[in-house]
Design a protein around this motif. Sequence first.
Motif, PDB file in Angstrom:
ATOM      1  N   ARG A  33       7.354   9.366 -10.979  1.00 10.63           N
ATOM      2  CA  ARG A  33       6.725   9.923  -9.777  1.00 10.63           C
ATOM      3  C   ARG A  33       7.611   9.753  -8.442  1.00 10.63           C
ATOM      4  NH1 ARG A  33       0.380   8.095 -10.199  1.00 10.63           N
ATOM      5  NH2 ARG A  33       0.271   8.644 -12.457  1.00 10.63           N
ATOM      6  N   THR A  34       7.670  10.531  -7.702  1.00  7.53           N
ATOM      7  CA  THR A  34       8.417  10.446  -6.501  1.00  7.53           C
ATOM      8  C   THR A  34       7.574  11.014  -5.161  1.00  7.53           C
ATOM      9  OG1 THR A  34       9.320  12.603  -6.652  1.00  7.53           O
ATOM     10  CG2 THR A  34      10.535  10.704  -7.610  1.00  7.53           C
ATOM     11  N   MET A  35       8.080  10.291  -3.902  1.00  4.03           N
ATOM     12  CA  MET A  35       7.683  10.610  -2.665  1.00  4.03           C
ATOM     13  C   MET A  35       8.598  11.655  -2.214  1.00  4.03           C
ATOM     14  SD  MET A  35       7.494   6.946  -1.043  1.00  4.03           S
ATOM     15  CE  MET A  35       7.249   5.294  -2.398  1.00  4.03           C
ATOM     16  N   ASP A  36       8.052  12.790  -1.515  1.00  8.27           N
ATOM     17  CA  ASP A  36       8.971  13.826  -0.926  1.00  8.27           C
ATOM     18  C   ASP A  36       9.822  13.363   0.009  1.00  8.27           C
ATOM     19  OD1 ASP A  36       7.665  15.830  -2.797  1.00  8.27           O
ATOM     20  OD2 ASP A  36       5.974  16.163  -1.524  1.00  8.27           O
ATOM     21  N   VAL A  37       9.187  12.512   0.873  1.00  9.38           N
ATOM     22  CA  VAL A  37      10.033  11.995   1.807  1.00  9.38           C
ATOM     23  C   VAL A  37       9.492  10.459   2.123  1.00  9.38           C
ATOM     24  CG1 VAL A  37      10.662  12.027   4.457  1.00  9.38           C
ATOM     25  CG2 VAL A  37      10.398  14.097   3.128  1.00  9.38           C
ATOM     26  N   ALA A  38      10.406   9.434   2.398  1.00  3.82           N
ATOM     27  CA  ALA A  38       9.899   8.327   2.312  1.00  3.82           C
ATOM     28  C   ALA A  38      10.627   7.464   3.712  1.00  3.82           C
ATOM     29  CB  ALA A  38      10.173   7.218   1.166  1.00  3.82           C
ATOM     30  N   PHE A  39      10.044   6.741   4.365  1.00  2.00           N
ATOM     31  CA  PHE A  39      10.463   5.997   5.533  1.00  2.00           C
ATOM     32  C   PHE A  39      10.430   4.458   4.889  1.00  2.00           C
ATOM     33  CE2 PHE A  39       9.363   9.793   7.347  1.00  2.00           C
ATOM     34  CZ  PHE A  39      10.355  10.011   8.206  1.00  2.00           C
ATOM     35  N   THR A  40      11.368   4.099   4.151  1.00  2.00           N
ATOM     36  CA  THR A  40      11.243   2.724   3.459  1.00  2.00           C
ATOM     37  C   THR A  40      10.977   1.483   4.288  1.00  2.00           C
ATOM     38  OG1 THR A  40      13.647   2.595   3.507  1.00  2.00           O
ATOM     39  CG2 THR A  40      12.579   3.594   1.535  1.00  2.00           C
ATOM     40  N   ARG A  41      11.612   1.486   5.603  1.00  2.00           N
ATOM     41  CA  ARG A  41      11.526   0.243   6.225  1.00  2.00           C
ATOM     42  C   ARG A  41       9.874  -0.007   6.767  1.00  2.00           C
ATOM     43  NH1 ARG A  41      17.184  -0.138   9.454  1.00  2.00           N
ATOM     44  NH2 ARG A  41      18.480  -0.609   7.698  1.00  2.00           N
ATOM     45  N   LEU A 101       0.300   3.431  -3.544  1.00  2.00           N
ATOM     46  CA  LEU A 101       1.136   3.177  -2.704  1.00  2.00           C
ATOM     47  C   LEU A 101       0.225   2.229  -1.588  1.00  2.00           C
ATOM     48  CD1 LEU A 101       3.232   6.359  -2.694  1.00  2.00           C
ATOM     49  CD2 LEU A 101       4.037   4.232  -3.019  1.00  2.00           C
ATOM     50  N   THR A 102      -0.994   2.691  -1.252  1.00  2.00           N
ATOM     51  CA  THR A 102      -1.836   1.895  -0.515  1.00  2.00           C
ATOM     52  C   THR A 102      -1.950   0.698  -0.906  1.00  2.00           C
ATOM     53  OG1 THR A 102      -2.884   4.063   0.046  1.00  2.00           O
ATOM     54  CG2 THR A 102      -4.164   1.945   0.907  1.00  2.00           C
ATOM     55  N   ASP A 103      -2.284   0.265  -2.030  1.00  2.00           N
ATOM     56  CA  ASP A 103      -2.251  -1.052  -2.524  1.00  2.00           C
ATOM     57  C   ASP A 103      -0.974  -1.999  -2.337  1.00  2.00           C
ATOM     58  OD1 ASP A 103      -4.863  -0.642  -3.285  1.00  2.00           O
ATOM     59  OD2 ASP A 103      -4.400  -0.525  -5.536  1.00  2.00           O
ATOM     60  N   GLN A 104       0.291  -1.349  -2.185  1.00  2.00           N
ATOM     61  CA  GLN A 104       1.472  -1.977  -2.113  1.00  2.00           C
ATOM     62  C   GLN A 104       1.718  -2.030  -0.495  1.00  2.00           C
ATOM     63  OE1 GLN A 104       4.456  -0.161  -4.815  1.00  2.00           O
ATOM     64  NE2 GLN A 104       3.143  -0.506  -6.331  1.00  2.00           N
ATOM     65  N   GLY A 105       1.021  -1.647   0.404  1.00  2.00           N
ATOM     66  CA  GLY A 105       1.146  -1.654   1.713  1.00  2.00           C
ATOM     67  C   GLY A 105       1.753  -0.460   2.422  1.00  2.00           C
ATOM     68  N   TRP A 106       1.750   0.633   1.578  1.00  2.00           N
ATOM     69  CA  TRP A 106       2.300   1.933   2.092  1.00  2.00           C
ATOM     70  C   TRP A 106       1.521   2.524   2.885  1.00  2.00           C
ATOM     71  CZ3 TRP A 106       7.397   4.039   1.473  1.00  2.00           C
ATOM     72  CH2 TRP A 106       8.248   3.459   0.651  1.00  2.00           C
ATOM     73  N   ALA A 135       4.272  10.348  15.187  1.00  2.00           N
ATOM     74  CA  ALA A 135       3.234   9.340  15.888  1.00  2.00           C
ATOM     75  C   ALA A 135       2.873   8.133  15.052  1.00  2.00           C
ATOM     76  CB  ALA A 135       1.840  10.010  15.985  1.00  2.00           C
ATOM     77  N   VAL A 136       2.855   8.115  13.600  1.00  2.00           N
ATOM     78  CA  VAL A 136       2.455   7.364  12.609  1.00  2.00           C
ATOM     79  C   VAL A 136       3.800   6.089  12.647  1.00  2.00           C
ATOM     80  CG1 VAL A 136       2.268   6.625  10.170  1.00  2.00           C
ATOM     81  CG2 VAL A 136       0.969   8.340  11.068  1.00  2.00           C
ATOM     82  N   LEU A 137       4.986   6.891  12.741  1.00  2.00           N
ATOM     83  CA  LEU A 137       6.084   6.008  12.438  1.00  2.00           C
ATOM     84  C   LEU A 137       6.352   5.088  14.058  1.00  2.00           C
ATOM     85  CD1 LEU A 137       8.909   8.397  11.034  1.00  2.00           C
ATOM     86  CD2 LEU A 137       7.788   6.274  10.034  1.00  2.00           C
ATOM     87  N   ARG A 138       5.985   5.660  15.006  1.00  2.00           N
ATOM     88  CA  ARG A 138       5.982   4.958  16.458  1.00  2.00           C
ATOM     89  C   ARG A 138       4.909   3.882  16.354  1.00  2.00           C
ATOM     90  NH1 ARG A 138       4.546   8.944  19.780  1.00  2.00           N
ATOM     91  NH2 ARG A 138       5.901  10.603  19.061  1.00  2.00           N
ATOM     92  N   GLU A 139       3.906   4.052  15.812  1.00  2.00           N
ATOM     93  CA  GLU A 139       2.676   3.281  15.788  1.00  2.00           C
ATOM     94  C   GLU A 139       3.077   2.045  15.012  1.00  2.00           C
ATOM     95  OE1 GLU A 139      -1.195   3.146  13.474  1.00  2.00           O
ATOM     96  OE2 GLU A 139      -1.308   4.482  15.053  1.00  2.00           O
ATOM     97  N   SER A 140       3.959   2.271  13.872  1.00  2.00           N
ATOM     98  CA  SER A 140       4.107   1.145  12.828  1.00  2.00           C
ATOM     99  C   SER A 140       5.343   0.505  13.116  1.00  2.00           C
ATOM    100  CB  SER A 140       4.699   1.756  11.398  1.00  2.00           C
ATOM    101  OG  SER A 140       6.114   2.531  11.739  1.00  2.00           O
ATOM    102  N   VAL A 141       6.146   0.767  14.343  1.00  2.00           N
ATOM    103  CA  VAL A 141       7.252   0.154  15.072  1.00  2.00           C
ATOM    104  C   VAL A 141       6.887  -0.923  16.243  1.00  2.00           C
ATOM    105  CG1 VAL A 141       8.835   1.280  13.747  1.00  2.00           C
ATOM    106  CG2 VAL A 141       8.439   1.715  16.101  1.00  2.00           C
ATOM    107  N   THR A 142       5.694  -0.462  16.865  1.00  2.00           N
ATOM    108  CA  THR A 142       5.136  -1.090  18.001  1.00  2.00           C
ATOM    109  C   THR A 142       4.825  -2.411  17.802  1.00  2.00           C
ATOM    110  OG1 THR A 142       3.044  -0.152  17.888  1.00  2.00           O
ATOM    111  CG2 THR A 142       4.733   0.976  19.191  1.00  2.00           C
ATOM    112  N   PRO A 143       5.243  -3.362  18.506  1.00  2.00           N
ATOM    113  CA  PRO A 143       4.758  -4.967  18.210  1.00  2.00           C
ATOM    114  C   PRO A 143       3.095  -5.023  18.551  1.00  2.00           C
ATOM    115  CG  PRO A 143       6.184  -4.826  20.140  1.00  2.00           C
ATOM    116  CD  PRO A 143       6.023  -3.387  19.774  1.00  2.00           C
ATOM    117  N   ARG A 144       2.630  -5.748  17.548  1.00  2.00           N
ATOM    118  CA  ARG A 144       1.294  -6.078  17.769  1.00  2.00           C
ATOM    119  C   ARG A 144       0.845  -7.378  18.279  1.00  2.00           C
ATOM    120  NH1 ARG A 144      -0.689  -2.632  12.513  1.00  2.00           N
ATOM    121  NH2 ARG A 144       0.617  -0.732  13.106  1.00  2.00           N
TER     122      ARG A 144
END
Length: 127
Positions: free
Chosen positions: A38-46, A93-98, A118-127
């Motif tokens: 099984r593979t992801m079509d596109v993955a932003f691994t970081r 994937l969700t269980d693994q934090g993706w 938008a999701v990527l921008r949200e994931s890199v903003t400091p919380r």
Amino acid sequence: MSVARRKDTKPELDLRRLLHARGLRYRVTYPVPGRPRRTMDVAFTRAKVAIFLDGCFWHGCPEHATQPRANADWWRQKLRDNVERDADTTRVLTDQGWTVLRFWEHEEPASIADAIEAVLRESVTPR
């Protein structure tokens, strides 16, 4: 079925072209951890963001899915299995934090790219 492309479909290429033009870098056909073949079509691994572009026929689009008449029982089961496999992949994937984002092939590539950005921008903003 052997003629059906598994990667580098037109919707995938269109989306990847847009993402790359926006300066986003990604992995293509990245393996799903713990699920061989099984593979992801596109993955932003970081950022741990997985993108799937699902085909309307193969993944049961509520708007465009069709049911073949020839060998109908076999196809019904095959397509049902695909949907169940998608759900399992999302859960794993969700269980693994993706963060898992699924889109249909008929969706506009620019709007998909906007949602991903938008999701990527949200994931890199400091919380």
